[in-house]
Design a protein around this motif. Structure first.
Motif, short mmCIF file in Angstrom:
data_model
loop_
_atom_site.label_atom_id
_atom_site.label_comp_id
_atom_site.label_asym_id
_atom_site.label_seq_id
_atom_site.Cartn_x
_atom_site.Cartn_y
_atom_site.Cartn_z
N GLY A 47 39.01 43.28 38.12
CA GLY A 47 39.19 44.38 39.21
C GLY A 47 39.03 45.69 38.38
N PHE A 48 39.04 45.82 37.29
CA PHE A 48 39.32 47.10 36.57
C PHE A 48 37.90 48.08 36.77
CE2 PHE A 48 38.88 50.18 32.94
CZ PHE A 48 40.21 50.96 33.31
N LEU A 137 54.85 61.69 41.91
CA LEU A 137 53.21 61.84 42.30
C LEU A 137 52.46 60.42 42.39
CD1 LEU A 137 52.86 64.86 40.07
CD2 LEU A 137 52.96 64.94 42.14
N VAL A 138 53.14 59.39 41.95
CA VAL A 138 52.49 57.96 41.90
C VAL A 138 52.44 57.64 43.46
CG1 VAL A 138 52.13 55.91 41.10
CG2 VAL A 138 52.71 57.93 39.56
N ASP A 139 51.09 57.02 43.77
CA ASP A 139 51.30 56.41 45.36
C ASP A 139 51.25 55.12 45.09
OD1 ASP A 139 51.03 58.96 46.94
OD2 ASP A 139 49.04 59.18 45.72
N ASP A 140 50.51 54.48 44.10
CA ASP A 140 50.26 53.06 44.04
C ASP A 140 50.39 52.46 42.59
OD1 ASP A 140 47.32 52.48 43.55
OD2 ASP A 140 47.65 54.06 45.01
N ILE A 141 50.61 51.39 42.31
CA ILE A 141 50.77 50.67 40.87
C ILE A 141 49.94 49.37 40.96
CG2 ILE A 141 52.16 50.01 39.00
CD1 ILE A 141 54.19 51.77 39.95
N THR A 142 48.91 49.19 40.24
CA THR A 142 48.51 47.62 40.05
C THR A 142 48.92 47.38 38.60
OG1 THR A 142 46.68 48.35 41.48
CG2 THR A 142 46.30 46.24 39.83
N LEU A 143 49.71 46.39 38.54
CA LEU A 143 50.26 45.44 37.29
C LEU A 143 49.81 44.23 37.14
CD1 LEU A 143 53.85 46.30 37.26
CD2 LEU A 143 52.13 47.52 36.10
N THR A 144 49.02 43.90 36.15
CA THR A 144 48.57 42.68 35.77
C THR A 144 49.23 41.91 34.65
OG1 THR A 144 46.14 43.54 36.41
CG2 THR A 144 46.36 41.57 34.96
N LEU A 161 65.63 53.82 38.57
CA LEU A 161 65.17 52.86 39.77
C LEU A 161 64.22 53.50 40.42
CD1 LEU A 161 66.39 50.36 41.43
CD2 LEU A 161 67.74 51.90 42.71
N LEU A 162 62.99 52.34 40.57
CA LEU A 162 61.77 52.50 41.43
C LEU A 162 61.49 51.29 42.58
CD1 LEU A 162 59.16 54.10 41.46
CD2 LEU A 162 58.20 52.62 39.93
N LYS A 163 61.50 51.77 43.49
CA LYS A 163 61.21 50.80 44.79
C LYS A 163 59.75 50.58 45.06
CE LYS A 163 63.46 49.09 48.95
NZ LYS A 163 64.35 49.18 49.99
N LEU A 164 59.45 49.50 45.27
CA LEU A 164 57.92 49.17 45.38
C LEU A 164 57.76 48.21 46.56
CD1 LEU A 164 56.83 48.37 41.82
CD2 LEU A 164 56.78 50.70 43.15
N LYS A 165 56.81 48.24 47.47
CA LYS A 165 56.42 47.42 48.32
C LYS A 165 55.16 46.63 48.00
CE LYS A 165 55.14 47.11 53.30
NZ LYS A 165 54.86 47.58 54.39
N LEU A 166 55.26 45.24 48.15
CA LEU A 166 54.04 44.41 47.35
C LEU A 166 53.07 44.58 48.45
CD1 LEU A 166 52.68 42.78 45.46
CD2 LEU A 166 53.81 40.60 46.86
N MET A 167 51.85 45.07 48.37
CA MET A 167 50.56 45.00 49.15
C MET A 167 49.54 44.13 49.06
SD MET A 167 51.65 47.71 50.80
CE MET A 167 50.39 48.34 51.77
N ALA A 168 49.44 43.38 47.79
CA ALA A 168 48.42 42.48 47.48
C ALA A 168 48.85 41.58 46.25
CB ALA A 168 47.25 43.06 47.66
N SER A 169 48.27 40.28 46.06
CA SER A 169 48.67 39.80 44.71
C SER A 169 47.54 38.66 44.76
CB SER A 169 50.14 38.99 44.92
OG SER A 169 50.38 38.07 43.86
N ARG A 170 47.14 38.43 43.57
CA ARG A 170 45.99 37.36 43.28
C ARG A 170 46.43 36.92 41.78
NH1 ARG A 170 40.70 40.99 42.05
NH2 ARG A 170 39.87 39.19 41.50
N TRP A 172 44.62 34.27 38.70
CA TRP A 172 43.33 33.56 38.14
C TRP A 172 43.82 32.22 37.53
CZ3 TRP A 172 43.94 38.96 38.43
CH2 TRP A 172 42.94 39.49 38.97
N ASN A 173 42.79 31.21 37.26
CA ASN A 173 43.30 30.17 36.49
C ASN A 173 43.22 30.18 35.06
OD1 ASN A 173 40.57 30.64 35.79
ND2 ASN A 173 39.88 28.57 36.76
N PHE A 174 42.98 31.31 34.47
CA PHE A 174 43.34 31.85 33.19
C PHE A 174 44.54 32.15 32.81
CE2 PHE A 174 40.32 34.71 34.78
CZ PHE A 174 40.88 35.92 34.78
N GLY A 175 45.58 32.33 34.11
CA GLY A 175 46.93 32.71 33.90
C GLY A 175 47.29 34.13 34.12
N PHE A 176 46.42 34.88 34.14
CA PHE A 176 46.68 36.43 34.57
C PHE A 176 47.10 36.48 36.17
CE2 PHE A 176 44.23 39.41 31.65
CZ PHE A 176 44.45 38.60 30.57
N VAL A 177 48.02 37.24 36.35
CA VAL A 177 48.43 37.51 37.75
C VAL A 177 48.60 39.07 37.95
CG1 VAL A 177 50.65 37.27 39.21
CG2 VAL A 177 50.09 35.41 37.85
N GLN A 178 48.06 39.40 39.09
CA GLN A 178 47.82 40.86 39.48
C GLN A 178 48.64 41.08 40.91
OE1 GLN A 178 43.96 42.87 40.59
NE2 GLN A 178 44.22 43.55 38.38
#
Length: 188
Positions: A47-48, A137-144, A161-170, A172-178
């Motif tokens: 998705g980059f 200043l950061v609104d969202d974070i996508t971590l793979t 401390l940084l509190k986040l709300k999970l918005m989406a998760s996916r 892949w069969n090669f093991g990456f998790v985003q």
């Protein structure tokens, strides 16, 4: 008739980490990420490219810039890139003219970019990301997360401390998790 308000500028982070939360080895190397990316199916970028197409400006620190320059091909096309540095003239002549450098404080730089009508700002590099987070200043974070443990290195999050709300998760069969997170600013 009043003119509709422009939507506020969104400030986003898009990074990969090892399973143990590091963005680089202790020496700043991302060899573990390069090795993992070499095993991806042709054309897969998790998705980059789509994310990058939505960006008006990219701000990164000098160390991240030096790492990117070492790749050879410039990966950001004609996106406006600002390198945060106090060192003069660090940009090689081979880099597109859309790349500039600044030693301004991040709040001033953020406001300048917002006043230019930008809709999305991408922040990259551990120190730079932490500075933007600390400033709220950061609104969202996508971590793979890449399926590798490197044991020690440079951690992405270093300030409190940084509190986040999970918005989406996916995954892949090669093991990456985003995971895509919304930064809960009322917590800061």
């Amino acid at each position: 008739m009043t003119k509709p308000k422009e939507p506020p500028m969104k400030c986003s982070v898009f990074l990969a980490t090892s399973m143990d939360g590091y963005i680089a080895s202790e020496d700043g190397s991302i060899h573990w990420l390069d090795e993992a990316n070499a095993g991806l199916p042709d054309g897969e970028d998790c998705g980059f490219a789509e994310f990058l197409d939505s960006v008006d400006y990219l701000i990164m620190g000098r160390k991240t810039f030096e790492q990117v320059v070492s790749f050879g091909d410039w990966p950001y096309g004609e996106i406006n890139v600002i390198v945060l540095t106090s060192k003069p003239n660090i940009i090689p002549s081979s880099i597109p003219k859309t790349v500039s450098q600044s030693s301004e404080d991040i709040q001033s730089l953020y406001e300048q970019i917002k006043n230019k009508g930008a809709h999305k700002l991408y922040v990259d590099g551990g120190t730079t990301v932490n500075s933007f987070l600390k400033a709220g200043l950061v609104d969202d974070i996508t971590l793979t997360q890449v399926p590798v443990f490197i044991g020690n290195g440079i951690s992405l999050f270093t300030d409190g401390l940084l509190k986040l709300k999970l918005m989406a998760s996916r995954s892949w069969n090669f093991g990456f998790v985003q995971n895509e997170f919304l930064v809960l600013k009322d917590w800061l």
